[in-house]
Design an enzyme around this catalytic site. Sequence first.
Site, short mmCIF file in Angstrom:
data_model
loop_
_atom_site.label_atom_id
_atom_site.label_comp_id
_atom_site.label_asym_id
_atom_site.label_seq_id
_atom_site.Cartn_x
_atom_site.Cartn_y
_atom_site.Cartn_z
N CYS A 298 -4.05 -4.60 -7.70
CA CYS A 298 -3.64 -3.18 -7.68
C CYS A 298 -4.18 -2.45 -8.90
O CYS A 298 -4.56 -1.30 -8.81
CB CYS A 298 -2.13 -3.06 -7.58
SG CYS A 298 -1.24 -3.89 -8.90
N GLU B 268 6.13 -0.17 -5.59
CA GLU B 268 4.92 -0.36 -6.42
C GLU B 268 3.75 -0.33 -5.45
O GLU B 268 3.58 -1.24 -4.64
CB GLU B 268 4.97 -1.69 -7.17
CG GLU B 268 6.04 -1.73 -8.25
CD GLU B 268 5.77 -0.80 -9.42
OE1 GLU B 268 4.66 -0.23 -9.50
OE2 GLU B 268 6.67 -0.63 -10.26
N SER C 265 0.83 -1.21 0.00
CA SER C 265 0.00 0.00 0.00
C SER C 265 0.87 1.26 0.00
O SER C 265 2.04 1.23 0.39
CB SER C 265 -0.90 -0.02 1.22
OG SER C 265 -0.10 0.00 2.38
N THR C 266 0.27 2.35 -0.40
CA THR C 266 0.98 3.63 -0.43
C THR C 266 1.41 4.03 0.98
O THR C 266 2.54 4.51 1.18
CB THR C 266 0.10 4.71 -1.08
OG1 THR C 266 -0.10 4.33 -2.45
CG2 THR C 266 0.73 6.08 -1.03
N THR D 44 2.19 2.10 3.56
CA THR D 44 3.36 1.33 3.97
C THR D 44 4.58 1.72 3.13
O THR D 44 5.70 1.77 3.65
CB THR D 44 3.09 -0.18 3.87
OG1 THR D 44 1.88 -0.48 4.54
CG2 THR D 44 4.19 -0.98 4.50
P1 NAD Z 1 0.85 -3.61 2.95
O1 NAD Z 1 1.43 -2.29 2.58
O2 NAD Z 1 0.04 -3.71 4.18
O3 NAD Z 1 1.98 -4.73 3.11
C1 NAD Z 1 2.92 -5.03 2.09
C2 NAD Z 1 4.14 -5.66 2.71
O4 NAD Z 1 4.81 -4.72 3.56
C3 NAD Z 1 3.89 -6.87 3.59
O5 NAD Z 1 4.90 -7.83 3.31
C4 NAD Z 1 4.02 -6.31 5.00
O6 NAD Z 1 4.40 -7.28 5.95
C5 NAD Z 1 5.12 -5.31 4.82
N1 NAD Z 1 5.14 -4.22 5.79
C6 NAD Z 1 4.15 -3.76 6.57
N2 NAD Z 1 4.57 -2.69 7.30
C7 NAD Z 1 5.84 -2.47 6.95
C8 NAD Z 1 6.82 -1.47 7.31
N3 NAD Z 1 6.55 -0.50 8.19
N4 NAD Z 1 8.01 -1.54 6.72
C9 NAD Z 1 8.29 -2.49 5.82
N5 NAD Z 1 7.41 -3.45 5.45
C10 NAD Z 1 6.21 -3.42 5.99
O7 NAD Z 1 0.05 -4.03 1.64
P2 NAD Z 1 -1.00 -5.18 1.53
O8 NAD Z 1 -2.20 -4.74 2.32
O9 NAD Z 1 -0.33 -6.46 1.82
O10 NAD Z 1 -1.34 -5.13 -0.04
C11 NAD Z 1 -2.35 -4.38 -0.60
C12 NAD Z 1 -1.80 -3.10 -1.21
O11 NAD Z 1 -0.77 -3.42 -2.15
C13 NAD Z 1 -2.85 -2.33 -2.00
O12 NAD Z 1 -2.73 -0.95 -1.71
C14 NAD Z 1 -2.45 -2.58 -3.47
O13 NAD Z 1 -2.87 -1.60 -4.39
C15 NAD Z 1 -0.98 -2.66 -3.36
N6 NAD Z 1 -0.42 -3.38 -4.49
C16 NAD Z 1 0.29 -2.67 -5.41
C17 NAD Z 1 0.80 -3.31 -6.53
C18 NAD Z 1 1.61 -2.57 -7.55
O14 NAD Z 1 2.31 -3.23 -8.31
N7 NAD Z 1 1.56 -1.26 -7.60
C19 NAD Z 1 0.58 -4.68 -6.70
C20 NAD Z 1 -0.15 -5.37 -5.74
C21 NAD Z 1 -0.64 -4.70 -4.62
#
Ligand code: NAD
Length: 473
Positions: free
Chosen positions: A280, A246, A225-226, A228
Amino acid sequence: MGIDLSSEYRMLIDGQLVRADRTFPVINPALAKPFAQAPDASDADLDAAVAAARRAFPAWRDTPIAQRRGAIEAAAKAIFQVADALAPTFTREQGRALAASRMEIQAMSAWFKAMARYDIPVEIAADTARTRCEVHRVPLGVIGVMTPWNSPLMLLGFKVAPALLAGNTVVIKPSPFTPLCTLRLGELLQATFPPGVINVISGGDALGPAMTRHPGIAKISFTGSTATGKRVMEGAAGTLKKVTLELGGNDAGIVMPDVDLDTVAPQIFMAAFMNTAQVCIATKRLYIHDAIYDDLRDRLHAIALATRVGDGLDGETVLGPLQNAAQQRRTFDLIESAVSAGVPILQGPAPDGPGYFAPVTLVDNPPENSRVVAEEAFGPVLPLLRFSRVDDVIARANASEYGLGATVWCKDPDLAQAIALRLETGSVWINSVAIPTPYAPFAGHKQSGIGSENGRDGVLEFTQPKAIHLAKG
Ligand code: NAD
């Protein structure tokens, strides 16, 4: 080489499958119940994985690219061969229907195969009577790879294959919601690469931040996510790590009045709701021309009514549950925000539970500034929005902090192209569901990301330029 699906889940560190001192439960979202335990890496486990990747780096960097390519192609083959066997585990941890799980594993394999074909060019920047300057692209070192829960395997293809091709070594950390198939991948590729070239660790909420701060990691390749992504960048700042991010999106779909609704209505439905809308680049706001609005709305509702939502392991299921309880709460909260504002909704069926199910929900022309339009839903709730002028719809589509992707449905190719060029996003699909390819850069504009993945650009993201200046004479 292979995987033993009955064995406990272990991490791959320095070529060895290892346990952590502690484990954490992994929940099947169709049942809302834990079904497996994953290793919860300690700080010492992270240090060991990074140290192994650092030790492996010089030899892997100096391995001829043809040999690195060969190993990546062997990985592609090995992954393809386990697609059928691994698909049920993928469905159990991620939720989607079994056929779609198989496709996710095959997509990862396809990405390994496609990315392996790229070359790392040496550019001659100057060649005069006095000097010759060559620009080489050299690897960075250890790449920390972090993936989200919605598409945990295909995204490894985006990241791990080009990182290894460029001569880096990797430490992979999946989301705590979906660690299992990534751990199996470590098991599968244990012998494909020299020890330490690929490491896979899993853990809870503290592990990601610890990786972003780790001094032994040169770059973080992150999808999530944006919100994170911003934290990743903060964590990386202390050691000035490079980052590729991404992130989220709120992709607009624009439907012009000249389309053939029989053909496009089912495609638009899948563009929005594939993987229960946890994609996404799913269509998250659908702008429909006034002349066809009612017709397309009613067709989408009819498809929703006929779409089976259920446990992904059930052969009849088209859309599985949401992946986790928080995502289900968020989806119901967005639906409620529309209902309480008096906006009509149209829904399909969904089981009551105990899993994290939600009905496909169409929101009938909500105000442009409502939450259901402005926020990334990442669940099966889609606002349908009327428009009548092209300039107006482009302005509304662009009025977002996100800039990931968009789709345009239009028979007139010149008009479709003109609209695509004016959309402020990294990718635009015309008359097609948004599907990434390994051959084109995938880059989020605005707050949807930094850097790009896939294509030549995606390979070069895992390198840094190095200029060698040779004085002549
Ligand atoms: P998230 O941001 O909650 O987690 C992503 C990853 O980050 C996980 O592995 C998590 O454990 C890790 N994480 C969490 N906090 C962290 C921190 N403080 N520092 C480092 N790592 C940390 O995302 P999600 O809920 O798992 O996925 C959904 C989001 O991902 C949606 O916003 C979606 O649009 C986005 N997404 C983007 C793309 C793209 O290519 N642009 C592709 C797929 C998903």
